[in-house]
Design a protein around this motif. Structure first.
Motif, PDB file in Angstrom:
ATOM      1  N   TRP A 253       0.833  -1.200   0.000  1.00  0.00           N
ATOM      2  CA  TRP A 253       0.000   0.000   0.000  1.00  0.00           C
ATOM      3  C   TRP A 253       0.871   1.254   0.000  1.00  0.00           C
TER       4      TRP A 253
ATOM      5  N   ASN B 140      -3.447   0.705  -4.767  1.00  0.00           N
ATOM      6  CA  ASN B 140      -4.668   1.107  -4.078  1.00  0.00           C
ATOM      7  C   ASN B 140      -5.304  -0.097  -3.398  1.00  0.00           C
ATOM      8  N   LYS B 141      -6.301   0.173  -2.567  1.00  0.00           N
ATOM      9  CA  LYS B 141      -6.876  -0.891  -1.747  1.00  0.00           C
ATOM     10  C   LYS B 141      -7.617  -1.927  -2.590  1.00  0.00           C
ATOM     11  N   TYR B 142      -8.127  -1.536  -3.743  1.00  0.00           N
ATOM     12  CA  TYR B 142      -8.853  -2.482  -4.589  1.00  0.00           C
ATOM     13  C   TYR B 142      -7.896  -3.486  -5.240  1.00  0.00           C
ATOM     14  N   LYS B 143      -6.744  -3.006  -5.675  1.00  0.00           N
ATOM     15  CA  LYS B 143      -5.740  -3.907  -6.251  1.00  0.00           C
ATOM     16  C   LYS B 143      -5.186  -4.832  -5.161  1.00  0.00           C
TER      17      LYS B 143
ATOM     18  N   ALA C  23      -6.818  -5.852  -2.590  1.00  0.00           N
ATOM     19  CA  ALA C  23      -7.866  -6.836  -2.315  1.00  0.00           C
ATOM     20  C   ALA C  23      -7.851  -7.947  -3.364  1.00  0.00           C
ATOM     21  N   GLU C  24      -7.607  -7.602  -4.623  1.00  0.00           N
ATOM     22  CA  GLU C  24      -7.515  -8.625  -5.674  1.00  0.00           C
ATOM     23  C   GLU C  24      -6.349  -9.570  -5.411  1.00  0.00           C
TER      24      GLU C  24
ATOM     25  N   ASN D 225     -14.587 -10.589  -3.531  1.00  0.00           N
ATOM     26  CA  ASN D 225     -13.887  -9.301  -3.517  1.00  0.00           C
ATOM     27  C   ASN D 225     -14.216  -8.465  -2.285  1.00  0.00           C
ATOM     28  N   TYR D 226     -15.476  -8.490  -1.862  1.00  0.00           N
ATOM     29  CA  TYR D 226     -15.878  -7.674  -0.715  1.00  0.00           C
ATOM     30  C   TYR D 226     -15.223  -8.152   0.573  1.00  0.00           C
TER      31      TYR D 226
ATOM     32  N   LEU E  57     -11.597  -7.122   0.422  1.00  0.00           N
ATOM     33  CA  LEU E  57     -11.482  -5.683   0.636  1.00  0.00           C
ATOM     34  C   LEU E  57     -11.637  -5.343   2.114  1.00  0.00           C
TER      35      LEU E  57
ATOM     36  N   GLU F 197      -8.867  -3.266   4.152  1.00  0.00           N
ATOM     37  CA  GLU F 197      -9.228  -2.002   4.786  1.00  0.00           C
ATOM     38  C   GLU F 197      -8.966  -2.020   6.285  1.00  0.00           C
TER      39      GLU F 197
END
Length: 72
Positions: free
Chosen positions: A10, A15-18, A20-21, A49-50, A53, A57
């Motif tokens: 990070w 970013n947090k979405y990448k 999470a993937e 994904n959720y 994430l 987070e």
């Protein structure tokens, strides 16, 4: 993937979405390996994904709160 690894990626600019993937793919790969053995074929559960994430987070929030306490 542990919290230190999430924070270091990070801070490098992901970013947090990448993140999470990446977390989801590594986690699901480990579950796939566990489920490949016959006695464990119904063990574990894949995440979406959720859920990935949420883990990312929480790790970032924990890090930011720790930094905030340290600086102020």
């Amino acid at each position: 993937m542990i919290e230190k690894e999430i924070i270091s990626l990070w801070r490098q600019g992901l970013n947090k979405y990448k993140l999470a993937e990446i977390y989801k793919s590594r986690y699901n790969h480990r579950i796939r390996i566990i489920r490949s053995e016959m006695p464990n074929r119904h063990k574990g559960r894949y995440i979406n994904n959720y859920e990935a994430l949420a883990v990312v987070e929480k790790a970032i929030l924990k890090y930011l709160e720790k930094e905030n306490r340290r600086n102020g």
